[in-house]
Motif scaffolding. Structure first.
Motif, PDB file in Angstrom:
ATOM      1  N   THR A 245      24.446  64.241 -12.585  1.00  0.00           N
ATOM      2  CA  THR A 245      25.077  63.119 -12.952  1.00  0.00           C
ATOM      3  C   THR A 245      25.201  63.079 -14.297  1.00  0.00           C
ATOM      4  O   THR A 245      23.767  63.563 -15.482  1.00  0.00           O
ATOM      5  CB  THR A 245      24.721  61.739 -11.933  1.00  0.00           C
ATOM      6  OG1 THR A 245      25.756  60.880 -12.460  1.00  0.00           O
ATOM      7  CG2 THR A 245      23.320  61.151 -12.702  1.00  0.00           C
ATOM      8  N   THR A 246      26.273  63.078 -14.386  1.00  0.00           N
ATOM      9  CA  THR A 246      26.633  61.971 -16.315  1.00  0.00           C
ATOM     10  C   THR A 246      26.839  60.697 -16.521  1.00  0.00           C
ATOM     11  O   THR A 246      27.006  60.669 -17.737  1.00  0.00           O
ATOM     12  CB  THR A 246      27.591  63.263 -17.218  1.00  0.00           C
ATOM     13  OG1 THR A 246      29.197  63.161 -16.016  1.00  0.00           O
ATOM     14  CG2 THR A 246      27.829  64.749 -16.683  1.00  0.00           C
ATOM     15  N   VAL A 247      27.177  60.270 -15.585  1.00  0.00           N
ATOM     16  CA  VAL A 247      26.884  58.669 -16.183  1.00  0.00           C
ATOM     17  C   VAL A 247      25.782  58.412 -16.597  1.00  0.00           C
ATOM     18  O   VAL A 247      24.751  58.825 -15.816  1.00  0.00           O
ATOM     19  CB  VAL A 247      27.192  57.889 -14.285  1.00  0.00           C
ATOM     20  CG1 VAL A 247      27.490  56.057 -14.767  1.00  0.00           C
ATOM     21  CG2 VAL A 247      28.440  58.739 -13.548  1.00  0.00           C
ATOM     22  N   ASP A 248      25.721  57.602 -17.091  1.00  0.00           N
ATOM     23  CA  ASP A 248      24.607  56.822 -18.276  1.00  0.00           C
ATOM     24  C   ASP A 248      23.971  55.353 -18.036  1.00  0.00           C
ATOM     25  O   ASP A 248      25.343  54.360 -16.690  1.00  0.00           O
ATOM     26  CB  ASP A 248      24.965  56.822 -19.343  1.00  0.00           C
ATOM     27  CG  ASP A 248      24.435  58.015 -20.169  1.00  0.00           C
ATOM     28  OD1 ASP A 248      23.345  58.500 -19.917  1.00  0.00           O
ATOM     29  OD2 ASP A 248      25.063  58.068 -21.376  1.00  0.00           O
ATOM     30  N   LEU A 249      23.249  54.729 -18.157  1.00  0.00           N
ATOM     31  CA  LEU A 249      22.899  53.704 -16.475  1.00  0.00           C
ATOM     32  C   LEU A 249      23.315  52.540 -17.939  1.00  0.00           C
ATOM     33  O   LEU A 249      24.348  52.430 -18.266  1.00  0.00           O
ATOM     34  CB  LEU A 249      21.005  52.918 -17.711  1.00  0.00           C
ATOM     35  CG  LEU A 249      21.110  52.913 -19.287  1.00  0.00           C
ATOM     36  CD1 LEU A 249      21.645  51.438 -19.578  1.00  0.00           C
ATOM     37  CD2 LEU A 249      20.109  53.379 -19.665  1.00  0.00           C
ATOM     38  N   TRP A 250      23.077  51.513 -16.239  1.00  0.00           N
ATOM     39  CA  TRP A 250      23.267  50.085 -16.459  1.00  0.00           C
ATOM     40  C   TRP A 250      22.156  49.286 -15.619  1.00  0.00           C
ATOM     41  O   TRP A 250      21.632  49.902 -15.864  1.00  0.00           O
ATOM     42  CB  TRP A 250      25.022  50.288 -15.470  1.00  0.00           C
ATOM     43  CG  TRP A 250      23.545  49.841 -13.949  1.00  0.00           C
ATOM     44  CD1 TRP A 250      22.807  48.662 -13.072  1.00  0.00           C
ATOM     45  CD2 TRP A 250      23.680  51.059 -13.240  1.00  0.00           C
ATOM     46  NE1 TRP A 250      22.583  48.716 -12.043  1.00  0.00           N
ATOM     47  CE2 TRP A 250      22.704  50.437 -11.781  1.00  0.00           C
ATOM     48  CE3 TRP A 250      23.361  52.709 -12.852  1.00  0.00           C
ATOM     49  CZ2 TRP A 250      21.599  51.239 -10.914  1.00  0.00           C
ATOM     50  CZ3 TRP A 250      22.543  52.500 -12.119  1.00  0.00           C
ATOM     51  CH2 TRP A 250      22.445  52.259 -11.025  1.00  0.00           C
ATOM     52  N   ASP A 251      22.278  48.287 -17.167  1.00  0.00           N
ATOM     53  CA  ASP A 251      21.448  46.854 -16.799  1.00  0.00           C
ATOM     54  C   ASP A 251      21.793  46.467 -15.703  1.00  0.00           C
ATOM     55  O   ASP A 251      23.272  45.165 -14.810  1.00  0.00           O
ATOM     56  CB  ASP A 251      21.738  46.220 -18.217  1.00  0.00           C
ATOM     57  CG  ASP A 251      20.798  45.291 -18.531  1.00  0.00           C
ATOM     58  OD1 ASP A 251      20.413  44.335 -17.428  1.00  0.00           O
ATOM     59  OD2 ASP A 251      19.328  45.773 -19.292  1.00  0.00           O
ATOM     60  N   PHE A 252      20.581  46.183 -14.985  1.00  0.00           N
ATOM     61  CA  PHE A 252      20.258  44.926 -13.886  1.00  0.00           C
ATOM     62  C   PHE A 252      20.446  43.940 -13.920  1.00  0.00           C
ATOM     63  O   PHE A 252      21.754  43.085 -12.656  1.00  0.00           O
ATOM     64  CB  PHE A 252      19.158  45.066 -13.152  1.00  0.00           C
ATOM     65  CG  PHE A 252      18.651  44.579 -11.648  1.00  0.00           C
ATOM     66  CD1 PHE A 252      19.430  45.105 -11.047  1.00  0.00           C
ATOM     67  CD2 PHE A 252      18.259  43.330 -11.822  1.00  0.00           C
ATOM     68  CE1 PHE A 252      18.528  44.337  -9.252  1.00  0.00           C
ATOM     69  CE2 PHE A 252      18.578  42.770 -10.674  1.00  0.00           C
ATOM     70  CZ  PHE A 252      18.384  43.373  -9.802  1.00  0.00           C
ATOM     71  N   TYR A 253      20.608  42.911 -15.262  1.00  0.00           N
ATOM     72  CA  TYR A 253      21.164  41.738 -15.315  1.00  0.00           C
ATOM     73  C   TYR A 253      22.484  41.598 -15.708  1.00  0.00           C
ATOM     74  O   TYR A 253      23.528  40.473 -15.476  1.00  0.00           O
ATOM     75  CB  TYR A 253      19.997  41.035 -16.070  1.00  0.00           C
ATOM     76  CG  TYR A 253      18.711  40.893 -15.601  1.00  0.00           C
ATOM     77  CD1 TYR A 253      18.790  39.574 -15.026  1.00  0.00           C
ATOM     78  CD2 TYR A 253      17.745  41.460 -15.344  1.00  0.00           C
ATOM     79  CE1 TYR A 253      16.987  39.774 -14.169  1.00  0.00           C
ATOM     80  CE2 TYR A 253      16.682  41.583 -15.471  1.00  0.00           C
ATOM     81  CZ  TYR A 253      16.242  40.507 -14.097  1.00  0.00           C
ATOM     82  OH  TYR A 253      14.873  40.167 -14.055  1.00  0.00           O
ATOM     83  N   GLN A 254      22.776  42.453 -16.722  1.00  0.00           N
ATOM     84  CA  GLN A 254      24.462  42.446 -16.125  1.00  0.00           C
ATOM     85  C   GLN A 254      25.301  42.787 -15.965  1.00  0.00           C
ATOM     86  O   GLN A 254      26.169  42.561 -15.347  1.00  0.00           O
ATOM     87  CB  GLN A 254      24.819  43.373 -17.555  1.00  0.00           C
ATOM     88  CG  GLN A 254      24.360  43.564 -19.503  1.00  0.00           C
ATOM     89  CD  GLN A 254      24.702  44.678 -20.351  1.00  0.00           C
ATOM     90  OE1 GLN A 254      24.688  45.743 -19.552  1.00  0.00           O
ATOM     91  NE2 GLN A 254      23.659  44.079 -21.221  1.00  0.00           N
ATOM     92  N   ILE A 255      25.447  43.289 -14.367  1.00  0.00           N
ATOM     93  CA  ILE A 255      26.052  43.916 -12.962  1.00  0.00           C
ATOM     94  C   ILE A 255      26.006  42.236 -12.129  1.00  0.00           C
ATOM     95  O   ILE A 255      26.327  42.797 -11.005  1.00  0.00           O
ATOM     96  CB  ILE A 255      25.871  45.038 -12.722  1.00  0.00           C
ATOM     97  CG1 ILE A 255      24.326  45.106 -12.105  1.00  0.00           C
ATOM     98  CG2 ILE A 255      26.519  46.280 -13.788  1.00  0.00           C
ATOM     99  CD1 ILE A 255      24.286  46.022 -11.434  1.00  0.00           C
ATOM    100  N   ASN A 256      24.549  42.120 -11.981  1.00  0.00           N
ATOM    101  CA  ASN A 256      24.058  40.334 -11.180  1.00  0.00           C
ATOM    102  C   ASN A 256      23.454  39.257 -11.422  1.00  0.00           C
ATOM    103  O   ASN A 256      23.739  39.707 -12.559  1.00  0.00           O
ATOM    104  CB  ASN A 256      22.908  41.139 -10.511  1.00  0.00           C
ATOM    105  CG  ASN A 256      22.969  42.989 -10.035  1.00  0.00           C
ATOM    106  OD1 ASN A 256      23.040  42.514  -8.245  1.00  0.00           O
ATOM    107  ND2 ASN A 256      22.636  43.535 -10.350  1.00  0.00           N
ATOM    108  N   THR A 257      23.830  38.834 -10.550  1.00  0.00           N
ATOM    109  CA  THR A 257      24.222  37.428 -11.039  1.00  0.00           C
ATOM    110  C   THR A 257      22.994  36.931 -10.052  1.00  0.00           C
ATOM    111  O   THR A 257      22.647  37.105  -8.896  1.00  0.00           O
ATOM    112  CB  THR A 257      26.013  36.846 -10.745  1.00  0.00           C
ATOM    113  OG1 THR A 257      26.475  37.240 -10.980  1.00  0.00           O
ATOM    114  CG2 THR A 257      25.118  34.944 -10.397  1.00  0.00           C
ATOM    115  N   ILE A 258      21.856  36.057 -11.044  1.00  0.00           N
ATOM    116  CA  ILE A 258      21.250  35.806 -10.610  1.00  0.00           C
ATOM    117  C   ILE A 258      20.236  33.977 -10.393  1.00  0.00           C
ATOM    118  O   ILE A 258      20.959  33.804 -10.789  1.00  0.00           O
ATOM    119  CB  ILE A 258      19.414  36.419 -11.038  1.00  0.00           C
ATOM    120  CG1 ILE A 258      19.996  38.107 -11.407  1.00  0.00           C
ATOM    121  CG2 ILE A 258      18.142  36.225 -10.502  1.00  0.00           C
ATOM    122  CD1 ILE A 258      20.486  39.164 -10.519  1.00  0.00           C
TER     123      ILE A 258
END
Length: 276
Positions: A245-258
């Motif tokens: 895949t050429t998709v790069d990373l995402w940040d867990f805390y940026q895409i989830n509300t905790i």
């Protein structure tokens, strides 16, 4: 003497377990909670011979490498460099581009200062460095002048007088960035991230992770190779050609509300990552 013997009997197993290694050299989630093999795009040197991909995440299968006795004289890497044999279709080499944020994963092996399940006074984090090797051959040792620091990833908070809130707040710097540590102290996933310098010369490079748990314990290291490209477009072409895949990373805390340690309305683009 009996109290001392009892103390040693209790302490030594904990010390023996406090080791680690890098499992994934290009992980697609920063600050993640749980290891997911599908999110690993590249592996360290010799991962195949130690069954790192298909083995249990927290089981080293002999892969861990500590610079025992004389760190300045011990081989820097677990196995000598041989790109043709140390990487496989199942454990491929990493590919980076200048300016890319790279995420690494490692098991915690009972070494996180989180007051919910461990004593924050005794769990030390001393040094977390990423080096790149100057040249095409493995340096002799950890003191080699061929090791160039790419990034100091900081140290995790610990100590007798530290506010308990600090040890339970994630993400955090250094080795102990493992939000779900208390669920599985030996095998929980920790993550680091570092950035490929913009002035690094494109080409194939050897990278080295160095962790010092305590000044009284010799360093742990993991080595891996990566093809570094000048641009993301060039890197993407390489990964596409190799079926990655050429998709790069995402940040867990940026895409989830905790909220209170629980995920609210989770978003997990892993399906896009796998198919991307």
């Amino acid at each position: 003497m009996r109290p001392l013997i009892l103390f040693l009997a209790l302490a030594l197993p904990a010390l023996a377990a406090a080791h680690s290694w890098i499992v994934c050299t290009d992980y697609l989630e920063n600050n993640g909670w749980y290891w997911d093999e599908a999110k690993c795009r590249a592996w360290p040197r010799s991962a195949a011979r130690h069954d790192m991909r298909f083995g249990k995440f927290g089981n080293s299968r002999g892969f861990t490498h500590r610079l025992d006795n004389h760190p300045e004289e011990t081989a820097l890497c677990k196995h000598p460099r041989n790109d043709d044999t140390e990487y496989t279709d199942f454990t491929p080499m990493a590919a980076y581009y200048l300016g890319q944020k790279v995420v690494l994963t490692h098991p915690t092996n009972n070494h996180v200062a989180d007051v919910r399940c461990t004593n924050s006074t005794n769990v030390i984090d001393t040094e977390n460095l990423i080096f790149v090797v100057d040249g095409d051959e493995d340096p002799c040792c950890i003191d080699s002048d061929k090791l160039i620091v790419v990034e100091d990833m900081g140290i995790s908070p610990f100590g007798r007088n530290i506010d308990p809130v600090i040890t339970t707040t994630y993400p955090k710097p250094g080795f102990q960035n493992a939000p779900k540590y208390c669920e599985d102290e030996g095998n929980a996933m920790g993550t680091y991230n570092f950035t490929i310098p913009m002035d690094m010369k494109p080409g194939r490079h050897t990278f080295v992770w160095k962790w010092i748990r305590s000044p009284r314990v010799n360093p742990f290291t993991t080595c891996w190779e990566a093809d570094v490209f000048a641009t993301k477009v060039q890197r993407d072409a390489h990964y596409a050609a190799t079926g990655q895949t050429t998709v790069d990373l995402w940040d867990f805390y940026q895409i989830n509300t905790i909220v209170d340690g629980e995920i609210v309305d989770p978003i997990d683009p892993v399906d896009q990552i796998i198919s991307g």
